[in-house]
Enzyme design. Structure first.
Site, PDB file in Angstrom:
ATOM      1  N   GLY B 339      26.949  61.472  -1.389  1.00 55.46           N
ATOM      2  CA  GLY B 339      27.574  62.453  -2.273  1.00 55.46           C
ATOM      3  C   GLY B 339      29.084  62.433  -2.122  1.00 55.46           C
ATOM      4  O   GLY B 339      29.678  61.373  -1.887  1.00 55.46           O
ATOM      5  N   GLU B 363      34.592  32.418  -2.405  1.00 56.15           N
ATOM      6  CA  GLU B 363      33.796  31.196  -2.186  1.00 56.15           C
ATOM      7  C   GLU B 363      32.788  30.956  -3.296  1.00 56.15           C
ATOM      8  O   GLU B 363      31.618  30.690  -3.051  1.00 56.15           O
ATOM      9  CB  GLU B 363      33.109  31.231  -0.819  1.00 56.15           C
ATOM     10  CG  GLU B 363      34.138  31.130   0.296  1.00 56.15           C
ATOM     11  CD  GLU B 363      33.574  30.638   1.591  1.00 56.15           C
ATOM     12  OE1 GLU B 363      32.737  29.722   1.567  1.00 56.15           O
ATOM     13  OE2 GLU B 363      33.977  31.176   2.636  1.00 56.15           O
ATOM     14  N   THR B 365      32.380  32.546  -7.390  1.00 60.07           N
ATOM     15  CA  THR B 365      31.968  33.827  -7.973  1.00 60.07           C
ATOM     16  C   THR B 365      30.456  33.828  -8.228  1.00 60.07           C
ATOM     17  O   THR B 365      29.809  32.773  -8.230  1.00 60.07           O
ATOM     18  CB  THR B 365      32.675  34.060  -9.320  1.00 60.07           C
ATOM     19  OG1 THR B 365      32.286  32.988 -10.202  1.00 60.07           O
ATOM     20  CG2 THR B 365      34.194  34.067  -9.164  1.00 60.07           C
TER      21      THR B 365
END
Lengths: 249, 380
Positions: B339, B363, B365
Site C-alpha cells: 500500500g 544485456e 531488451t
C-alpha cells in the site's frame, strides 16, 4: 596443536519447527539444517588458535549421515579434518557426551571447543560433561579468551550481573559464548576444498538413554487481546478484569 | 533437483553475507548513489570474483551453477551489488578467460579474482544499443599498435577507482562489405582513454555505470583478444553467458520482493485481521510464489544445459526474458501489498521496484530476447 571442535547440526533459526507424529520428536520434513550458531564461535576460536600457533583443527559431530553437511561447513570455514560419529539413534546429552568423549580420549587433544549450547535442545551440558568424562578442566560460556604460549588459559565469562575472569591450563574443554569472536564466512574456494578434505567415520559404543523424552509440544498459542473500551470509562472495567479474570492485581 | 551439497553451502554463505553485510547499508548507498569499495572488497574476500575461474588463475574453481546461485542470493538483497558481481564475472573476466591467450590470462585474470580490481566490457554505444552492429568505435593497426577512436556508454564497473581496464569491441575493417569486429584489451592508464561515471540513475544506484572515451587511444597489437574478426562471436558468446546472470538477478529480486510482501501481509492488519487473511492478498502471494518457482526452474535448467555442454542459447534467452519480466510483476504486486508504505523509501520494496526496471533493458531488451527465441524456434 591438536584442536577439536564439537559441533551440532540444528534446524535453521528461521525454520518453523513442528512436532512430529510420535509427539516426542520434531518433524524433519521441510527443515533446513545449519551449523549451530554458538558452534560457529567455537570453530572460529579453533581456527584463530591454529593460525596463531600452527596445528590442526578437527570438526567432530555426532548423528546421522545428514550431519556431514554441517561438518563440511566447518571444513569450508577452514578446519582440516572431519570426524563423524555415526548414529541414527538420537541420544540425551549424557549419551552424546559419552560418544564424543570415547572418540576423543586417545586422540591427544590440546583443546576441545564447543558452543555454549545447541539451539535445538538447549542442554548447555556438553562442556561440563566432556570435562568430567575426559578429566579435563572445563571453561564454559567464554566471551573472551586468551591461550598463552605456555598453555595457560585466561578467559572471561559472563555471569549474572557481571563478568568473571578465570585461569586454567591446557588441555581443556572450552565452550564459546556469543561475542567471543566474529565467525568468518566460508570462502567459495574453501567450499570447494571442503569437498576434498577427509571425514573419518567412527561407530560409537552402544548406549541406552538415561533421560527419555515423553512428549514435545509447541508453546500455547497466545490468545487474541481484548479491547475493553476507550477513555477513562473503560478503566473501571479493566481493573475489574485484571483483578477477577487475569488475577494479576 | 539441480543442487548439490556445495551449492546449498554457497547459497547459505552468500545469503548470510548479503543479509549481514549488504542489507544494513543498501538503502544508504542507494540514496547517496555511492559505489561501495568496502563491500566490493568484502565480496572479493569471500570469493565472489572469478567464481568459475580455475584456481590456476586465482579463481574459485566453482561450477557455473554456483555462480548463478551467488548472483541470485545477492540480488535477493540488493540489485546494485549483484550487478557489480555479475558484470565483473560475466562481462569483465568472461571474455578474457574464455578467449585470452595463455599469456593474457596469466597477466590479466589473477588481479581480477581478489576483489582489488574490476574489469569492464565495452559494447554499447550512444547510437548502437540493440543494434550492436551499428557501433562505430574503430581501431586501426598502425606500426604494430591499435589506434582506437570512439566511445561507449552504459558500461558497468567502467569507472571505479579500482577498474583496471576494459575489453572494447571495435570495427577493425570491412570484409565482403560487412563490418569486421574485433575485441581489444585496454588498460586504464592508456593515453587517450578516459572513463566517466554516469550519475542520476533510476536504479542500481550503488553500482558503477560509465561512459568510455577513446581518443587516438593506442595499445600494442598483442592486446587483441581472440583473432581479428572474432569480435562478433566473442560478443554473442559473452552475452549468452551474461543473460543467465541477468536472469539470476531477476529471480533473486523477485524472491526478495515476494518475501517482503509475504512478511508485510502477515503483520499489516486491516479490518481486524492480517491482510494475508484476505483472499485478494493471498492470491497475489500465490501468484508471486508460482512465478518465482517457474523462473527458478527455467533458469536452473538453462544452467544445467550450459554445464552439460548442450545448446542453451534459446533457454538462456527464455530465462532472461521470463525472470526479468516476473521481477517486474512481482515487485509491482509487492508494492501493491505494501500500500502507501510501499511508495516510501523507508521500505526496501521501493528500491526493488526501481531496480527491476533495468532487467528488461540491460544485456538485450525483452524485445531482443523474443527475437532470439523466435529465431531459434522458427529455424528448428
Amino acid at each position: 596443536m591438536n584442536i577439536f571442535v564439537c559441533v551440532s547440526h540444528v534446524p535453521d533459526t528461521t525454520t518453523k519447527v513442528q512436532v512430529g507424529e510420535d509427539g516426542k520428536s520434531i518433524d524433519p520434513s521441510g527443515v533446513t539444517w545449519i551449523l549451530n550458531p554458538y558452534d560457529e564461535y567455537a570453530v572460529e576460536a579453533a581456527l584463530q588458535l591454529k593460525e596463531a600457533r600452527e596445528g590442526e583443527v578437527t570438526v567432530v559431530c555426532f548423528g546421522p549421515d545428514a550431519v556431514k553437511e554441517t561438518i563440511r561447513k566447518g571444513l569450508a570455514m577452514g578446519a582440516d579434518k572431519g570426524l563423524h560419529i555415526k548414529s541414527d539413534q538420537p541420544r540425551d546429552s549424557f549419551g552424546t557426551a559419552k560418544a564424543l568423549a570415547e572418540t576423543l580420549k586417545d586422540r591427544e587433544a590440546d583443546v576441545i571447543f564447543c558452543g555454549r549450547q545447541s539451539i535445538d535442545y538447549d542442554g548447555w551440558q556438553m562442556a561440563g560433561l566432556l570435562g568430567e568424562m575426559l578429566d579435563l578442566p572445563s571453561v564454559t560460556v567464554a566471551s573472551k579468551l586468551e591461550i598463552k604460549e605456555d598453555g595457560s588459559i585466561e578467559a572471561e565469562r559472563e555471569i549474572e550481573g557481571g563478568m568473571e575472569t578465570v585461569v586454567s591450563k591446557l588441555p581443556a574443554v572450552i565452550s564459546a559464548q556469543k561475542g567471543l569472536n566474529d565467525p568468518r564466512y566460508p570462502k567459495l574456494q574453501g567450499i570447494m576444498q571442503a569437498k576434498r578434505k577427509p571425514i573419518e567415520d567412527v561407530e560409537p559404543s552402544p548406549y541406552k538413554n538415561r533421560v527419555e523424552v515423553l512428549e514435545m509440544s509447541k508453546p500455547p498459542v497466545k490468545s487474541a487481546g481484548k479491547i475493553v473500551g476507550e477513555g477513562p470509562d473503560a478503566v473501571k472495567e479493566l481493573v475489574k478484569l485484571l483483578h477477577e479474570e487475569a488475577k494479576v492485581i | 533437483m539441480y543442487e548439490q551439497e556445495e551449492h546449498r553451502l554457497i547459497r547459505s554463505t552468500v545469503r548470510e553475507f548479503a543479509e549481514q553485510e549488504i542489507k544494513p547499508v543498501a538503502k544508504e548507498l542507494d540514496d547517496r548513489e555511492e559505489f561501495s569499495y568496502d563491500l566490493t572488497k568484502k565480496m572479493g574476500e569471500i570469493g565472489l570474483f572469478g567464481i568459475v575461474v580455475t584456481p590456476e588463475y586465482g579463481g574459485q574453481g566453482m561450477d557455473y551453477f554456483s555462480y548463478i546461485i551467488a548472483v541470485e542470493e545477492l540480488a535477493r538483497i540488493d540489485g546494485s551489488q549483484a550487478a557489480t558481481i555479475a558484470a565483473h564475472n560475466s562481462l569483465g573476466i568472461g571474455p578474457l578467460y574464455y578467449h585470452g591467450t595463455e599469456e593474457q590470462k596469466q597477466r590479466y585474470i589473477p588481479p581480477l579474482c581478489t576483489g582489488d580490481g574490476l574489469w569492464a566490457f565495452g559494447l554499447t554505444e550512444p547510437e548502437a544499443g540493440s543494434d550492436s552492429r551499428g557501433s562505430k568505435t574503430s581501431a586501426r593497426l598502425e606500426n604494430g599498435n591499435w589506434i582506437i577512436n570512439g566511445s561507449k556508454i552504459f558500461i558497468t564497473n567502467g569507472a571505479t577507482d579500482i577498474t583496471l581496464g576494459t575489453t572494447v569491441q571495435a570495427v577493425t575493417g570491412e570484409v565482403d562489405g560487412k563490418k569486421e569486429f574485433s575485441t581489444i584489451i585496454v588498460n586504464r592508464d592508456t593515453p587517450g582513454y578516459t572513463s566517466r561515471a554516469m550519475k542520476e540513475k533510476m536504479m542500481w544506484r550503488a553500482s558503477n555505470t560509465a561512459e568510455l572515451y577513446f581518443d587516438d587511444c593506442t595499445v600494442p597489437e598483442d592486446h587483441l583478444l581472440g583473432d581479428r574478426g572474432d569480435g562478433s562471436h566473442i560478443m554473442l558468446e559473452t552475452l549468452d553467458d551474461g543473460r543467465l546472470s541477468i536472469a539470476a538477478m531477476g529471480l533473486g529480486l523477485a524472491q526478495g520482493a515476494y518475501e517482503m510482501a509475504l512478511e508485510y501481509s502477515k503483520q499489516r492488519r486491516q479490518f481486524g485481521k492480517p491482510i494475508s487473511k484476505f483472499q485478494v492478498i493471498a492470491f497475489k502471494l500465490a501468484d508471486m510464489a508460482m512465478k518465482v518457482e517457474l523462473g527458478r526452474n527455467l533458469l536452473y535448467k538453462a544452467c544445467w544445459l550450459k554445464q552439460n555442454k548442450q545448446p542453451f542459447a534459446k533457454e538462456s534467452a527464455m530465462a532472461k526474458l521470463y525472470c526479468s519480466e516476473i521481477a517486474k510483476e512481482v515487485a509491482d504486486e509487492a508494492v501493491q501489498v505494501h500500500g502507501g508504505y510501499g511508495l516510501m523509501k523507508e521500505y526496501d520494496i521501493e528500491r526493488f521496484y526501481r531496480d527491476q526496471r533495468l532487467l528488461q533493458i540491460g544485456e538485450g531488451t525483452s524485445e531482443i530476447q523474443r527475437l532470439v527465441i523466435s529465431r531459434y524456434i522458427l529455424s528448428e
